[in-house]
Motif scaffolding. Structure first.
Motif, PDB file in Angstrom:
ATOM      1  N   GLU A 121      63.005 -69.372  43.355  1.00 10.12           N
ATOM      2  CA  GLU A 121      61.838 -69.816  42.586  1.00 10.12           C
ATOM      3  C   GLU A 121      60.821 -70.500  43.485  1.00 10.12           C
ATOM      4  OE1 GLU A 121      62.343 -72.885  39.702  1.00 10.12           O
ATOM      5  OE2 GLU A 121      63.533 -74.130  41.012  1.00 10.12           O
TER       6      GLU A 121
ATOM      7  N   HIS B 181      56.982 -75.579  43.115  1.00 11.09           N
ATOM      8  CA  HIS B 181      56.028 -76.318  42.277  1.00 11.09           C
ATOM      9  C   HIS B 181      56.293 -76.073  40.788  1.00 11.09           C
ATOM     10  CE1 HIS B 181      53.753 -72.649  41.454  1.00 11.09           C
ATOM     11  NE2 HIS B 181      53.780 -72.372  42.745  1.00 11.09           N
ATOM     12  N   GLY B 182      55.556 -76.786  39.948  1.00 14.67           N
ATOM     13  CA  GLY B 182      55.733 -76.672  38.504  1.00 14.67           C
ATOM     14  C   GLY B 182      54.822 -75.613  37.899  1.00 14.67           C
ATOM     15  N   THR B 183      54.519 -75.764  36.633  1.00 13.21           N
ATOM     16  CA  THR B 183      53.789 -74.740  35.881  1.00 13.21           C
ATOM     17  C   THR B 183      52.263 -74.860  36.028  1.00 13.21           C
ATOM     18  OG1 THR B 183      53.821 -76.135  33.913  1.00 13.21           O
ATOM     19  CG2 THR B 183      55.646 -74.597  34.173  1.00 13.21           C
ATOM     20  N   VAL B 184      51.808 -75.806  36.836  1.00 14.15           N
ATOM     21  CA  VAL B 184      50.388 -76.048  37.146  1.00 14.15           C
ATOM     22  C   VAL B 184      49.565 -76.195  35.853  1.00 14.15           C
ATOM     23  CG1 VAL B 184      48.707 -75.574  38.988  1.00 14.15           C
ATOM     24  CG2 VAL B 184      50.856 -74.313  38.965  1.00 14.15           C
ATOM     25  N   THR B 185      49.977 -77.119  35.051  1.00 13.39           N
ATOM     26  CA  THR B 185      49.415 -77.361  33.724  1.00 13.39           C
ATOM     27  C   THR B 185      47.899 -77.528  33.728  1.00 13.39           C
ATOM     28  OG1 THR B 185      51.477 -78.531  33.248  1.00 13.39           O
ATOM     29  CG2 THR B 185      49.677 -78.828  31.671  1.00 13.39           C
ATOM     30  N   ARG B 186      47.406 -78.296  34.708  1.00  9.39           N
ATOM     31  CA  ARG B 186      45.967 -78.584  34.740  1.00  9.39           C
ATOM     32  C   ARG B 186      45.152 -77.282  34.846  1.00  9.39           C
ATOM     33  NH1 ARG B 186      41.715 -80.599  37.521  1.00  9.39           N
ATOM     34  NH2 ARG B 186      42.420 -79.598  39.435  1.00  9.39           N
ATOM     35  N   HIS B 187      45.619 -76.357  35.681  1.00 10.12           N
ATOM     36  CA  HIS B 187      44.920 -75.075  35.824  1.00 10.12           C
ATOM     37  C   HIS B 187      45.044 -74.246  34.537  1.00 10.12           C
ATOM     38  CE1 HIS B 187      45.105 -75.085  40.529  1.00 10.12           C
ATOM     39  NE2 HIS B 187      45.026 -76.306  40.053  1.00 10.12           N
TER      40      HIS B 187
ATOM     41  N   ALA C   4      58.421 -70.966  37.096  1.00 16.81           N
ATOM     42  CA  ALA C   4      58.443 -72.400  36.791  1.00 16.81           C
ATOM     43  C   ALA C   4      58.442 -72.601  35.277  1.00 16.81           C
ATOM     44  CB  ALA C   4      57.242 -73.091  37.414  1.00 16.81           C
ATOM     45  N   THR C   5      59.113 -73.635  34.839  1.00 21.35           N
ATOM     46  CA  THR C   5      59.246 -73.911  33.406  1.00 21.35           C
ATOM     47  C   THR C   5      58.920 -75.371  33.105  1.00 21.35           C
ATOM     48  OG1 THR C   5      61.576 -74.270  33.908  1.00 21.35           O
ATOM     49  CG2 THR C   5      61.019 -72.176  32.875  1.00 21.35           C
TER      50      THR C   5
ATOM     51  N   ARG D 150      55.414 -83.111  25.204  1.00 22.02           N
ATOM     52  CA  ARG D 150      55.681 -81.678  25.026  1.00 22.02           C
ATOM     53  C   ARG D 150      56.373 -81.411  23.692  1.00 22.02           C
ATOM     54  NH1 ARG D 150      52.832 -78.608  28.691  1.00 22.02           N
ATOM     55  NH2 ARG D 150      53.314 -79.200  30.831  1.00 22.02           N
TER      56      ARG D 150
ATOM     57  N   ASN E 278      66.241 -76.122  35.134  1.00 24.55           N
ATOM     58  CA  ASN E 278      66.761 -76.093  36.502  1.00 24.55           C
ATOM     59  C   ASN E 278      68.056 -76.889  36.604  1.00 24.55           C
ATOM     60  OD1 ASN E 278      64.079 -75.141  36.652  1.00 24.55           O
ATOM     61  ND2 ASN E 278      64.148 -75.419  38.853  1.00 24.55           N
TER      62      ASN E 278
ATOM     63  N   ALA F 154      52.223 -75.808  47.018  1.00 22.12           N
ATOM     64  CA  ALA F 154      52.037 -74.426  46.579  1.00 22.12           C
ATOM     65  C   ALA F 154      52.565 -73.424  47.608  1.00 22.12           C
ATOM     66  CB  ALA F 154      50.569 -74.153  46.301  1.00 22.12           C
TER      67      ALA F 154
ATOM     68  N   LYS G  59      63.289 -66.953  39.150  1.00 24.73           N
ATOM     69  CA  LYS G  59      62.851 -67.780  38.028  1.00 24.73           C
ATOM     70  C   LYS G  59      61.410 -68.256  38.189  1.00 24.73           C
ATOM     71  CE  LYS G  59      63.740 -72.165  35.723  1.00 24.73           C
ATOM     72  NZ  LYS G  59      62.534 -72.821  36.272  1.00 24.73           N
TER      73      LYS G  59
ATOM     74  N   ASN H 122      47.377 -70.854  43.511  1.00 26.11           N
ATOM     75  CA  ASN H 122      48.053 -70.198  44.627  1.00 26.11           C
ATOM     76  C   ASN H 122      49.378 -69.572  44.166  1.00 26.11           C
ATOM     77  OD1 ASN H 122      49.364 -69.588  47.029  1.00 26.11           O
ATOM     78  ND2 ASN H 122      48.642 -71.431  48.067  1.00 26.11           N
TER      79      ASN H 122
ATOM     80  N   THR I 177      59.702 -78.897  31.768  1.00 25.95           N
ATOM     81  CA  THR I 177      60.790 -79.790  31.347  1.00 25.95           C
ATOM     82  C   THR I 177      60.187 -80.697  30.294  1.00 25.95           C
ATOM     83  OG1 THR I 177      61.825 -79.749  33.516  1.00 25.95           O
ATOM     84  CG2 THR I 177      62.407 -81.578  32.077  1.00 25.95           C
TER      85      THR I 177
END
Ligand code: NAP
Ligand code: MG
Length: 405
Positions: free
Chosen positions: A302, A305-311, A74-75, A82, A96, A286, A72, A324, A77
């Motif tokens: 999986e 970490h999460g979906t790394v929104t900031r990046h 990252a997704t 959102r 999850n 990471a 899986k 990473n 939540t």
């Protein structure tokens, strides 16, 4: 090299934002050139979850039950922000959480250890895997802000018959809480832990505060011991691994003095607290992998970490990113290895090992993403962007595979 065949599919769950972009890069550069990839694809990206009223998450979880292995991405939540950003029909639950509830699984989190980035605890040489019992206790409590002059009793009604237990008499105000767990959930947790210890050939540690909590915590201790003696002791002896029980405070002290290399099973609250401590001490979120193991032997891999929104927002603005991909690569290799083991597909197992090795070698040779650059202790380094890192792994994967295939 001939592409590796996969007769039985893997459940592939795509996800959101930066990790969705990494997901595709990993497939294109590290998997599809070598494997005749056979997956049953579920798009858990938020947009499609919304289109299907989250049905796709339930379908994916049931597919894992059918095929035994999933991987899986990252997704998101969703929260209120959102819901607005994606125009969602509702604030869906964490995928999850949904998958975990359907599989009745336990999450094992383990750091990826590389030479050149050392843990803050200098005795730690091998990974410490944390297994958290993610059910009940204080996370499902009933709390009360108690007024003065109040008597606190617990009442249990069994087939209409009441049992009443006095707890406390308040003169001034105070607080109170009730919490619970079930034999079924504790047993599932125990079996997932014993199975995973056998799978990974590592010792299993478990700790509670049974000296203070003589019924609640002691029941955890007893259930673990009974299941171990009846179902797992022989296999543990055969493999030369150990089940070790101690008090939680003693466990904490021993963990710090240890060199790692075992699974630490924790009650819900202990696991919440200790997994963040262990993850941070190993260096970076990471570099943390995660696998959900069900008591009847289904596996979902999986990144922790999460979906790394900031990046992702930087990426959307056309800026270069250096995200990473190690944990997501390891999720794929973990799932492919497990698929290979279940199907006696030796080529797939070897491929997974080579992919891990190539990824670790990349960093150990001084090539890394920005997040690791600060932690690197071995002199010369080359900091690369998101795709650059995956391409560097691909070069080394080619070499590894030439040697073994
Ligand atoms: P996050 O995605 O884990 O990122 C938090 C920060 O950690 C990032 O901004 C970045 O720091 C650093 N980081 C995490 N992974 C990295 C990587 N692979 N490479 C480099 N740096 C990394 O957590 P979040 O921002 O709190 O959550 C974002 C979304 O992910 C949320 O919508 C949340 O619901 C979701 N989420 C999903 C899962 C899951 O599916 N398992 C788990 C957690 C969160 P810098 O910005 O300082 O570089
Ligand atoms: Mg926590």
């Amino acid at each position: 090299m001939q592409k590796i065949k996969m007769p039985v599919p893997l459940v592939e769950m795509d996800g959101d934002e930066m990790t969705r972009i990494i997901w595709d890069m990993i497939k294109q550069d590290l998997i599809l050139p070598y494997i005749d990839l056979n997956t049953e694809y579920y798009d858990l990206g938020l947009k499609y979850r919304d289109e299907t009223n989250d049905q796709v998450t339930y379908d994916a979880a049931n597919a894992i039950k059918k095929y035994g292995v999933g991987v899986k991405c990252a997704t998101i939540t969703p929260n209120a922000q959102r819901v607005e950003e994606y125009g969602l029909k509702e604030m869906y639950k964490s995928p999850n959480g949904t998958i975990r509830a359907i599989l009745d699984g336990t999450v094992f989190r383990a750091p990826i250890v590389v030479d050149g980035i050392s843990p803050s605890v200098k005795t730690w040489k091998k990974p410490i895997t944390i297994a958290r019992h993610a059910y009940g206790d204080v996370y499902r409590n009933t709390e009360y802000r108690v007024p003065a002059n109040t008597k606190f009793e617990m009442i249990f009604t069994t087939d209409g018959k009441e049992t009443r237990l006095p707890v406390f008499e308040y003169e001034g105000g105070g607080v109170a809480q009730g919490m619970y767990n079930t034999d079924k959930s504790i047993s599932s947790f125990a079996r997932s832990c014993f199975n995973y210890a056998i799978d990974t050939r590592q010792d299993l540690w478990f700790a509670t505060k049974d000296t203070i909590s003589k019924i609640y915590d002691h029941t955890f201790k007893d259930i673990f011991q009974e299941i171990f003696d009846e179902e797992y002791k022989e296999k543990f002896d055969e493999l030369g691994i150990e089940y070790f029980y101690t008090l939680i405070d003693d466990a904490v002290a021993r963990v710090i003095r240890s060199e790692g290399g075992y699974i630490w099973a924790c009650k819900n609250y202990d696991g919440d607290v200790m997994s963040d401590m262990v993850a941070t001490a190993f260096g970076s979120l990471a570099m943390m992998t995660s696998v959900l193991v069900s008591p009847d032997g289904n596996y979902e891999y999986e990144a922790a970490h999460g979906t790394v929104t900031r990046h992702y927002y930087k990426h959307l603005d056309g800026e270069e990113t250096s995200t990473n991909s190690m944990a997501t690569i390891f999720a794929w290799s973990g799932a492919l290895r497990k698929r290979g083991e279940m199907d006696q597909n030796d080529a797939l197992v070897k491929f997974a090992d080579a992919l891990d090795k190539a990824s670790i070698r990349t960093i150990e040779e001084g090539v890394m993403t920005k997040d690791l650059a600060l932690l690197w202790e071995k002199g010369n380094k080359k900091v690369v962007n998101t795709h650059g890192f995956i391409k560097e792994v691909a070069t080394r994967l080619d070499q590894e595979l030439k040697e073994i295939m």
